[in-house]
Enzyme design. Sequence first.
Site, mmCIF file in Angstrom:
data_model
loop_
_atom_site.group_PDB
_atom_site.id
_atom_site.type_symbol
_atom_site.label_atom_id
_atom_site.label_comp_id
_atom_site.label_asym_id
_atom_site.label_seq_id
_atom_site.Cartn_x
_atom_site.Cartn_y
_atom_site.Cartn_z
ATOM 1 N N CYS A 55 15.258 -3.548 -1.196
ATOM 2 C CA CYS A 55 14.026 -3.741 -0.685
ATOM 3 C C CYS A 55 13.934 -4.640 0.461
ATOM 4 O O CYS A 55 14.540 -5.603 0.539
ATOM 5 C CB CYS A 55 13.123 -4.305 -1.831
ATOM 6 S SG CYS A 55 11.213 -4.924 -1.386
ATOM 7 N N CYS A 58 12.255 -8.195 -0.110
ATOM 8 C CA CYS A 58 12.774 -9.054 -0.789
ATOM 9 C C CYS A 58 14.433 -9.033 -0.957
ATOM 10 O O CYS A 58 14.793 -10.006 -1.605
ATOM 11 C CB CYS A 58 12.183 -9.458 -2.193
ATOM 12 S SG CYS A 58 12.321 -8.021 -3.363
ATOM 13 N N CYS A 73 11.441 17.155 2.331
ATOM 14 C CA CYS A 73 10.048 16.563 2.137
ATOM 15 C C CYS A 73 9.741 15.438 3.477
ATOM 16 O O CYS A 73 8.741 15.531 3.755
ATOM 17 C CB CYS A 73 9.934 15.811 0.915
ATOM 18 S SG CYS A 73 10.532 14.421 0.444
ATOM 19 N N CYS A 104 8.289 -2.188 -5.657
ATOM 20 C CA CYS A 104 9.433 -2.956 -6.097
ATOM 21 C C CYS A 104 8.957 -3.943 -7.141
ATOM 22 O O CYS A 104 8.140 -4.568 -7.154
ATOM 23 C CB CYS A 104 10.011 -3.827 -4.909
ATOM 24 S SG CYS A 104 11.196 -5.084 -5.194
ATOM 25 N N CYS A 107 9.297 -7.831 -5.949
ATOM 26 C CA CYS A 107 8.058 -8.370 -4.995
ATOM 27 C C CYS A 107 6.936 -7.592 -4.866
ATOM 28 O O CYS A 107 5.780 -7.975 -4.132
ATOM 29 C CB CYS A 107 8.405 -8.501 -3.542
ATOM 30 S SG CYS A 107 8.841 -6.997 -2.355
ATOM 31 N N HIS A 110 5.021 -1.852 -1.916
ATOM 32 C CA HIS A 110 4.585 -0.309 -2.038
ATOM 33 C C HIS A 110 6.201 0.385 -1.480
ATOM 34 O O HIS A 110 6.506 -0.061 -0.252
ATOM 35 C CB HIS A 110 3.770 0.154 -1.161
ATOM 36 C CG HIS A 110 3.431 1.484 -1.266
ATOM 37 N ND1 HIS A 110 3.080 2.317 -2.107
ATOM 38 C CD2 HIS A 110 3.713 2.484 -0.075
ATOM 39 C CE1 HIS A 110 3.069 3.620 -1.877
ATOM 40 N NE2 HIS A 110 3.428 3.477 -0.412
ATOM 41 N N HIS A 113 6.337 7.271 -3.389
ATOM 42 C CA HIS A 113 5.660 7.986 -4.821
ATOM 43 C C HIS A 113 6.809 8.799 -5.594
ATOM 44 O O HIS A 113 7.885 8.989 -4.788
ATOM 45 C CB HIS A 113 4.816 8.646 -4.448
ATOM 46 C CG HIS A 113 3.299 8.159 -3.969
ATOM 47 N ND1 HIS A 113 3.349 7.938 -2.847
ATOM 48 C CD2 HIS A 113 2.147 7.618 -4.526
ATOM 49 C CE1 HIS A 113 1.950 7.045 -2.513
ATOM 50 N NE2 HIS A 113 1.460 7.219 -3.671
ATOM 51 N N ASP A 117 9.713 16.810 -9.657
ATOM 52 C CA ASP A 117 10.126 18.176 -9.001
ATOM 53 C C ASP A 117 11.550 17.863 -8.192
ATOM 54 O O ASP A 117 11.945 18.570 -7.369
ATOM 55 C CB ASP A 117 9.046 18.661 -7.969
ATOM 56 C CG ASP A 117 8.818 17.827 -6.800
ATOM 57 O OD1 ASP A 117 9.584 16.747 -6.976
ATOM 58 O OD2 ASP A 117 8.215 18.282 -5.883
ATOM 59 N N ARG A 126 11.725 13.082 -8.233
ATOM 60 C CA ARG A 126 12.128 12.628 -6.786
ATOM 61 C C ARG A 126 11.300 11.487 -6.391
ATOM 62 O O ARG A 126 10.116 11.649 -6.259
ATOM 63 C CB ARG A 126 11.585 14.157 -6.204
ATOM 64 C CG ARG A 126 11.523 13.813 -4.556
ATOM 65 C CD ARG A 126 11.400 15.128 -3.584
ATOM 66 N NE ARG A 126 9.948 15.479 -4.212
ATOM 67 C CZ ARG A 126 8.838 15.459 -3.477
ATOM 68 N NH1 ARG A 126 8.757 14.717 -2.405
ATOM 69 N NH2 ARG A 126 7.659 15.925 -3.920
ATOM 70 N N CYS A 128 10.220 9.576 -3.780
ATOM 71 C CA CYS A 128 10.188 9.866 -2.209
ATOM 72 C C CYS A 128 9.692 8.458 -1.506
ATOM 73 O O CYS A 128 8.492 8.052 -1.454
ATOM 74 C CB CYS A 128 8.687 10.932 -2.051
ATOM 75 S SG CYS A 128 8.507 11.573 -0.463
#
Length: 141
Positions: A55, A58, A73, A104, A107, A110, A113, A117, A126, A128
């Site tokens: 991350c 953190c 993707c 995470c 901390c 974001h 997602h 699939d 997956r 992503c």
Amino acid sequence: MQDKQLNKDEIAQLTEADWKQRLTSDEYHVMREKGTERPFTGVYNDIDDKGVYRCKGCGASLFNSDNKFDAGCGWPSFDQGVDNAAIDEHVDDSLGMRRTEVTCSNCGAHLGHVFPDGPRETTGMRYCINSVSIDLDKNEH
């Protein structure tokens, strides 16, 4: 990359002003405001180097390079985290659709997602992930 992993007490002390100082504007937008980098623009999209992805906020270990695959993707994709405790999942109903956001667990940043699939021969998932939310630690594997 963070010099060391921040613990929960250190993270709890950080204000949004502290996060803005620690992160670039793109990192802040993605990690703290739940933004997304444009597809095929992230530094880790086409990287196959070995190591552990941490991350950027953190320093927590999130993904192992052995679990990275090319999903086509436009974002780095992994079929699982380093362990079940590394990543939290949340329902995301933004943009008029239901998705599963991943953050995470250390901390709350974001990351991206997760979708069902991924490779069927492994987990079928997956993850992503936005490149701006992770750092590759090539010294750990």
